[in-house]
Scaffold this active site. Structure first.
Site, PDB file in Angstrom:
ATOM      1  N   THR A 124       0.689  -1.030  -0.060  1.00 55.56           N
ATOM      2  CA  THR A 124       0.003  -0.081   0.200  1.00 55.56           C
ATOM      3  C   THR A 124       0.794   1.355   0.043  1.00 55.56           C
ATOM      4  O   THR A 124       2.174   1.279   0.450  1.00 55.56           O
ATOM      5  CB  THR A 124      -0.700  -0.125   1.228  1.00 55.56           C
ATOM      6  OG1 THR A 124      -1.807  -0.965   1.087  1.00 55.56           O
ATOM      7  CG2 THR A 124      -1.572   1.436   1.546  1.00 55.56           C
ATOM      8  N   ARG A 165     -14.308  -7.274   0.075  1.00 56.72           N
ATOM      9  CA  ARG A 165     -13.521  -6.928   1.290  1.00 56.72           C
ATOM     10  C   ARG A 165     -13.235  -5.371   1.082  1.00 56.72           C
ATOM     11  O   ARG A 165     -12.037  -5.035  -0.006  1.00 56.72           O
ATOM     12  CB  ARG A 165     -12.329  -7.739   1.312  1.00 56.72           C
ATOM     13  CG  ARG A 165     -11.559  -7.487   2.462  1.00 56.72           C
ATOM     14  CD  ARG A 165     -10.181  -6.669   2.193  1.00 56.72           C
ATOM     15  NE  ARG A 165      -9.423  -6.621   3.335  1.00 56.72           N
ATOM     16  CZ  ARG A 165      -8.211  -5.946   3.502  1.00 56.72           C
ATOM     17  NH1 ARG A 165      -7.874  -5.047   2.418  1.00 56.72           N
ATOM     18  NH2 ARG A 165      -7.411  -6.007   4.495  1.00 56.72           N
ATOM     19  N   VAL A 166     -13.529  -4.468   2.011  1.00 59.81           N
ATOM     20  CA  VAL A 166     -12.669  -3.158   2.261  1.00 59.81           C
ATOM     21  C   VAL A 166     -11.881  -3.239   3.453  1.00 59.81           C
ATOM     22  O   VAL A 166     -12.152  -3.621   4.473  1.00 59.81           O
ATOM     23  CB  VAL A 166     -13.714  -2.133   2.420  1.00 59.81           C
ATOM     24  CG1 VAL A 166     -13.172  -0.706   2.636  1.00 59.81           C
ATOM     25  CG2 VAL A 166     -14.632  -2.215   1.072  1.00 59.81           C
ATOM     26  N   GLY A 167     -10.628  -2.577   3.217  1.00 62.43           N
ATOM     27  CA  GLY A 167      -9.661  -2.768   4.269  1.00 62.43           C
ATOM     28  C   GLY A 167      -9.978  -1.268   5.007  1.00 62.43           C
ATOM     29  O   GLY A 167     -10.749  -0.723   5.072  1.00 62.43           O
ATOM     30  N   ASP A 168      -8.668  -1.013   5.665  1.00 61.36           N
ATOM     31  CA  ASP A 168      -8.527   0.061   6.421  1.00 61.36           C
ATOM     32  C   ASP A 168      -8.401   1.278   5.558  1.00 61.36           C
ATOM     33  O   ASP A 168      -8.736   2.513   6.014  1.00 61.36           O
ATOM     34  CB  ASP A 168      -7.449   0.072   7.485  1.00 61.36           C
ATOM     35  CG  ASP A 168      -6.111  -0.156   6.687  1.00 61.36           C
ATOM     36  OD1 ASP A 168      -5.848  -1.232   5.740  1.00 61.36           O
ATOM     37  OD2 ASP A 168      -5.094   0.773   6.732  1.00 61.36           O
ATOM     38  N   THR A 193      -0.372   2.001   6.974  1.00 61.26           N
ATOM     39  CA  THR A 193      -0.240   0.745   6.029  1.00 61.26           C
ATOM     40  C   THR A 193      -0.073  -0.593   7.040  1.00 61.26           C
ATOM     41  O   THR A 193       0.450  -0.460   8.111  1.00 61.26           O
ATOM     42  CB  THR A 193       0.987   0.979   5.220  1.00 61.26           C
ATOM     43  OG1 THR A 193       1.342  -0.690   4.738  1.00 61.26           O
ATOM     44  CG2 THR A 193       2.500   1.221   5.764  1.00 61.26           C
ATOM     45  N   GLY A 194      -0.551  -1.639   6.467  1.00 59.14           N
ATOM     46  CA  GLY A 194      -0.383  -2.911   7.446  1.00 59.14           C
ATOM     47  C   GLY A 194      -1.609  -3.501   7.322  1.00 59.14           C
ATOM     48  O   GLY A 194      -2.309  -3.721   6.437  1.00 59.14           O
ATOM     49  N   GLY A 239      -4.847  -4.617   7.388  1.00 58.52           N
ATOM     50  CA  GLY A 239      -6.230  -3.811   7.330  1.00 58.52           C
ATOM     51  C   GLY A 239      -7.087  -3.889   8.414  1.00 58.52           C
ATOM     52  O   GLY A 239      -7.847  -2.992   9.115  1.00 58.52           O
TER      53      GLY A 239
HETATM   54  N1  ASP Z   1      -3.652  -1.995   4.772  1.00 64.87           N
HETATM   55  C1  ASP Z   1      -3.870  -2.531   3.590  1.00 64.87           C
HETATM   56  C2  ASP Z   1      -4.995  -3.421   3.370  1.00 64.87           C
HETATM   57  O1  ASP Z   1      -5.318  -4.125   4.278  1.00 64.87           O
HETATM   58  C3  ASP Z   1      -2.655  -3.367   3.159  1.00 64.87           C
HETATM   59  C4  ASP Z   1      -1.114  -2.683   3.110  1.00 64.87           C
HETATM   60  O2  ASP Z   1      -1.136  -1.630   4.189  1.00 64.87           O
HETATM   61  O3  ASP Z   1      -0.427  -3.261   2.786  1.00 64.87           O
HETATM   62  O4  ASP Z   1      -5.888  -3.315   2.536  1.00 64.87           O
END
Ligand code: ASP
Length: 322
Positions: free
Chosen positions: A183, A211-214, A234-235, A237
């Site tokens: 990300t 799916r919707v992440g953070d 990032t990380g 989600g």
């Molecule tokens: N946070 C992002 C998600 O979960 C992935 C990422 O940051 O690498 O969609």
């Protein structure tokens, strides 16, 4: 009796503009280190150039920087996005500005080269803060944004990764030690002291359709407020969303933490509270940077006051003239 000196109005000195970007927190393999470091440097420089143009704002800078990262196939955003369980690309993005707390986001959008630009248009041209799925694509068409075939967004790495991670539920906790996501995000402050942030992603390989992440969620993937500062995250989600990580970073700065302390505290909380790993970049309201990650690596770069700083491994901070 008044003198001429009494009539002088002491305007606060203009803020020094800064742009700070990241290219995703995860266990980046050695063969991607150079491309990742180069990509974040290019983005930070482009964002800074945008910021120093006449009349440009922090928002212009973060959008310009994130567009560079979305166009770079080394990152999981725009071109280079990972694939969902059906082999399709569904992307999330958000922008926010700290003067009036305006924000716009898109979720599960398809066939768009630069979702961050669409997020900005949601902010500027609609009464809403988040458009998802078909509605986001319908809006893109209504504002004349070009749609591209999915194949334009997909590279070979994404196809290979999907083969390895077909079973999302079994691999979700392992995803952040693998080659599967990166990300992107940017934060900036302009001469007027306005802050902004943007985050964009293709999400996680083999995620469920829909799916919707953070990343597109206010306070999770990004947050900013002129009164405190700005953050992009990032990380993992699902973990980030549970602790509203970006809001926590900004809240920490509002409560007197430095940007670095704010970032570290928020990640430590996410680790102990929900066992989640990730990274964040932040600027406080005077432009001091915070960069932290609990994964193996996170490429980052910032430009300000004539120099460029970058790194990817813990503790690294390389400097050169910008
Ligand atoms: N946070 C992002 C998600 O979960 C992935 C990422 O940051 O690498 O969609």
């Amino acid at each position: 009796m008044s003198s001429d000196c009494d009539k002088v109005v002491n305007h606060p000195p203009a803020m020094k503009p800064v742009v700070l970007v990241h290219g995703g927190a995860w266990a980046i393999p050695d063969d991607l280190v150079q491309a990742s470091c180069q990509g974040v440097q290019n983005a930070a420089k482009t964002g800074y150039r945008a910021l120093t143009e006449e009349g440009a704002t922090a928002l212009d800078a973060v959008v310009a920087a994130v567009c560079v990262l979305e166009d770079d196939p080394a990152f999981d955003a725009g071109t280079g996005s990972v694939l969902n369980e059906d082999g399709d690309v569904e992307m999330d993005a958000i922008v926010m500005e700290g003067r009036h707390l305006q924000t716009g986001a898109v979720a599960c959008v398809k066939n768009i080269l630069n979702p961050v630009k669409l997020a900005r248009l949601v902010m500027e041209k609609t009464e809403h803060v988040l458009l998802a799925g078909d509605g986001a694509n319908k809006f893109a068409r209504s504002v004349g944004m070009k749609e591209v075939p999915t194949s334009v967004l997909v590279n070979n790495d994404a196809v290979k990764e999907l083969d390895h991670f077909k079973k999302f539920k079994k691999t979700v906790n392992g995803l952040f030690s693998t080659r599967d996501h990166d990300t992107v995000g940017a934060v900036a402050i302009d001469r007027q002291g306005n802050v902004a942030c943007a985050t964009s992603t293709g999400g996680i390989t083999a995620k469920m359709v829909g799916r919707v992440g953070d990343s597109p969620i206010i306070g999770s993937g990004a947050y900013c407020d002129n009164a405190a500062g700005t953050a992009s995250t990032t990380g993992h989600g699902e973990s980030i969303a549970k602790v509203t990580l970006a809001r926590r970073v900004v809240y920490n700065m509002q409560n007197g933490h430095s940007a670095q302390q704010a970032a570290e505290e928020a990640l430590s909380y996410m680790s102990t509270r929900v066992n989640g790993a990730g990274g964040t970049i932040a600027l406080d309201r005077t432009g001091n940077a915070g960069i932290a990650f609990t994964t193996e690596r996170m490429p980052w770069a910032w430009v300000g006051s004539g120099s460029l700083h970058y790194g990817i491994n813990p503790g690294e901070d390389f400097t050169m003239a910008s």
